[in-house]
Motif scaffolding. Structure first.
Motif, PDB file in Angstrom:
ATOM      1  N   ASN A   1      -5.109   2.303  -0.949  1.00 22.24           N
ATOM      2  CA  ASN A   1      -5.085   1.046  -1.693  1.00 22.24           C
ATOM      3  C   ASN A   1      -5.067   1.333  -3.184  1.00 22.24           C
ATOM      4  O   ASN A   1      -5.916   2.064  -3.672  1.00 22.24           O
ATOM      5  CB  ASN A   1      -6.359   0.230  -1.401  1.00 22.24           C
ATOM      6  CG  ASN A   1      -6.161  -0.718  -0.249  1.00 22.24           C
ATOM      7  OD1 ASN A   1      -5.055  -1.153   0.017  1.00 22.24           O
ATOM      8  ND2 ASN A   1      -7.244  -1.035   0.434  1.00 22.24           N
ATOM      9  N   LEU A   2      -4.137   0.737  -3.878  1.00 20.94           N
ATOM     10  CA  LEU A   2      -4.152   0.841  -5.332  1.00 20.94           C
ATOM     11  C   LEU A   2      -5.159  -0.165  -5.871  1.00 20.94           C
ATOM     12  O   LEU A   2      -5.243  -1.280  -5.385  1.00 20.94           O
ATOM     13  CB  LEU A   2      -2.769   0.532  -5.920  1.00 20.94           C
ATOM     14  CG  LEU A   2      -1.711   1.620  -5.768  1.00 20.94           C
ATOM     15  CD1 LEU A   2      -0.404   1.170  -6.394  1.00 20.94           C
ATOM     16  CD2 LEU A   2      -2.164   2.919  -6.389  1.00 20.94           C
TER      17      LEU A   2
ATOM     18  N   MET B   1       0.837  -1.199   0.000  1.00 23.50           N
ATOM     19  CA  MET B   1       0.000   0.000   0.000  1.00 23.50           C
ATOM     20  C   MET B   1       0.869   1.244   0.000  1.00 23.50           C
ATOM     21  O   MET B   1       1.660   1.441   0.901  1.00 23.50           O
ATOM     22  CB  MET B   1      -0.875   0.013   1.261  1.00 23.50           C
ATOM     23  CG  MET B   1      -2.127  -0.828   1.153  1.00 23.50           C
ATOM     24  SD  MET B   1      -3.063  -0.916   2.694  1.00 23.50           S
ATOM     25  CE  MET B   1      -3.436   0.772   3.010  1.00 23.50           C
ATOM     26  N   PRO B   2       0.729   2.063  -0.993  1.00 26.17           N
ATOM     27  CA  PRO B   2       1.542   3.286  -1.031  1.00 26.17           C
ATOM     28  C   PRO B   2       0.952   4.376  -0.134  1.00 26.17           C
ATOM     29  O   PRO B   2      -0.236   4.389   0.159  1.00 26.17           O
ATOM     30  CB  PRO B   2       1.477   3.705  -2.498  1.00 26.17           C
ATOM     31  CG  PRO B   2       0.191   3.147  -2.991  1.00 26.17           C
ATOM     32  CD  PRO B   2      -0.064   1.882  -2.199  1.00 26.17           C
ATOM     33  N   LYS B   3       1.832   5.294   0.267  1.00 23.53           N
ATOM     34  CA  LYS B   3       1.389   6.482   0.998  1.00 23.53           C
ATOM     35  C   LYS B   3       0.804   7.464  -0.012  1.00 23.53           C
ATOM     36  O   LYS B   3       1.116   7.395  -1.196  1.00 23.53           O
ATOM     37  CB  LYS B   3       2.578   7.145   1.699  1.00 23.53           C
ATOM     38  CG  LYS B   3       3.242   6.298   2.750  1.00 23.53           C
ATOM     39  CD  LYS B   3       4.450   7.026   3.277  1.00 23.53           C
ATOM     40  CE  LYS B   3       5.177   6.171   4.294  1.00 23.53           C
ATOM     41  NZ  LYS B   3       6.460   6.731   4.671  1.00 23.53           N
ATOM     42  N   ALA B   4       0.022   8.406   0.487  1.00 25.77           N
ATOM     43  CA  ALA B   4      -0.566   9.433  -0.388  1.00 25.77           C
ATOM     44  C   ALA B   4       0.528  10.182  -1.144  1.00 25.77           C
ATOM     45  O   ALA B   4       0.356  10.544  -2.301  1.00 25.77           O
ATOM     46  CB  ALA B   4      -1.411  10.399   0.428  1.00 25.77           C
ATOM     47  N   SER B   5       1.684  10.387  -0.511  1.00 21.85           N
ATOM     48  CA  SER B   5       2.774  11.128  -1.154  1.00 21.85           C
ATOM     49  C   SER B   5       3.384  10.370  -2.333  1.00 21.85           C
ATOM     50  O   SER B   5       4.098  10.950  -3.140  1.00 21.85           O
ATOM     51  CB  SER B   5       3.867  11.449  -0.132  1.00 21.85           C
ATOM     52  OG  SER B   5       4.385  10.252   0.422  1.00 21.85           O
ATOM     53  N   GLU B   6       3.107   9.063  -2.427  1.00 24.92           N
ATOM     54  CA  GLU B   6       3.682   8.256  -3.513  1.00 24.92           C
ATOM     55  C   GLU B   6       2.723   8.061  -4.685  1.00 24.92           C
ATOM     56  O   GLU B   6       3.098   7.501  -5.709  1.00 24.92           O
ATOM     57  CB  GLU B   6       4.096   6.881  -2.964  1.00 24.92           C
ATOM     58  CG  GLU B   6       5.145   6.968  -1.885  1.00 24.92           C
ATOM     59  CD  GLU B   6       5.326   5.670  -1.098  1.00 24.92           C
ATOM     60  OE1 GLU B   6       6.361   5.565  -0.423  1.00 24.92           O
ATOM     61  OE2 GLU B   6       4.451   4.794  -1.139  1.00 24.92           O
TER      62      GLU B   6
END
Length: 191
Positions: free
Chosen positions: A63-64, A1-6
């Motif tokens: 979540n992508l 799960m990526p962070k919003a910044s990513e």
């Protein structure tokens, strides 16, 4: 799960039980706040097309969504639908002009590196390469001896978009354009 910044533009995220395509991201750093940046994302529901503006803290996890990217070429316009052809199996993908209005300013039948983004086998967005090559169809005459670092002038490109180019560029030149910044990125390589 990526962070919003990513999260990047044209990513598909799952949010509140729905799948959204991120179309625009604005980063801001609130004054006097300890902690990180805020990311305001303009997202569109891939099913209904409804717009959602949501702000996330940089460390918030997102979540992508499952999405597939297929290499494609722009084929033709049918009313408000832009049709792209899959480079491998020639599947046609139709995207509504409104869903891709920013991208269509920078593509033509020769644009390479286009990816159609599919969610549940439905085309929902386009991913363009960083730079595209387009022809200058109208600009003021080039100034002989103008250096590459001199002033800029407006130039209309073959897709109808107008960007600023250096004075030494003339009508008929092929140039590279940075799609995200909508800026001149150099002369195209002559073939």
């Amino acid at each position: 799960m990526p962070k919003a910044s990513e999260i990047k533009k044209n990513a598909a995220v799952e949010y509140n039980g729905k799948t959204y395509i991120v179309k625009d991201i604005d980063r801001s750093v609130p004054q006097g706040r300890a902690g990180g940046s805020l990311y305001r994302m303009r997202m569109y529901d891939v099913v209904s097309g409804h717009k959602l503006d949501e702000t996330f803290k940089d460390s918030e996890m997102l979540n992508l969504a499952d999405l597939i990217r297929r290499q494609a070429m722009f084929s033709y316009v049918d009313g408000d639908e832009y049709v792209f052809m899959d480079n491998e199996d020639y599947t046609p993908y139709s995207l509504n002009k409104q869903a891709i209005e920013d991208e269509v300013l920078f593509i033509n039948e020769e644009t390479a590196g286009i990816q159609v983004v599919l969610v549940d086998d439905a085309p929902v967005a386009l991913d363009l390469p960083t730079n595209v090559e387009l022809e200058v169809i109208e600009t003021d005459p080039s100034i002989k001896g103008a250096s590459a670092t001199s002033r800029n002038k407006p130039a209309k490109l073959s897709t109808g978009v107008t960007i600023q180019v250096p004075e030494h560029i003339s009508t008929g030149d092929k140039i590279k354009v940075n799609v995200e910044e909508r800026k001149f990125a150099g002369r195209a390589d002559h073939k």
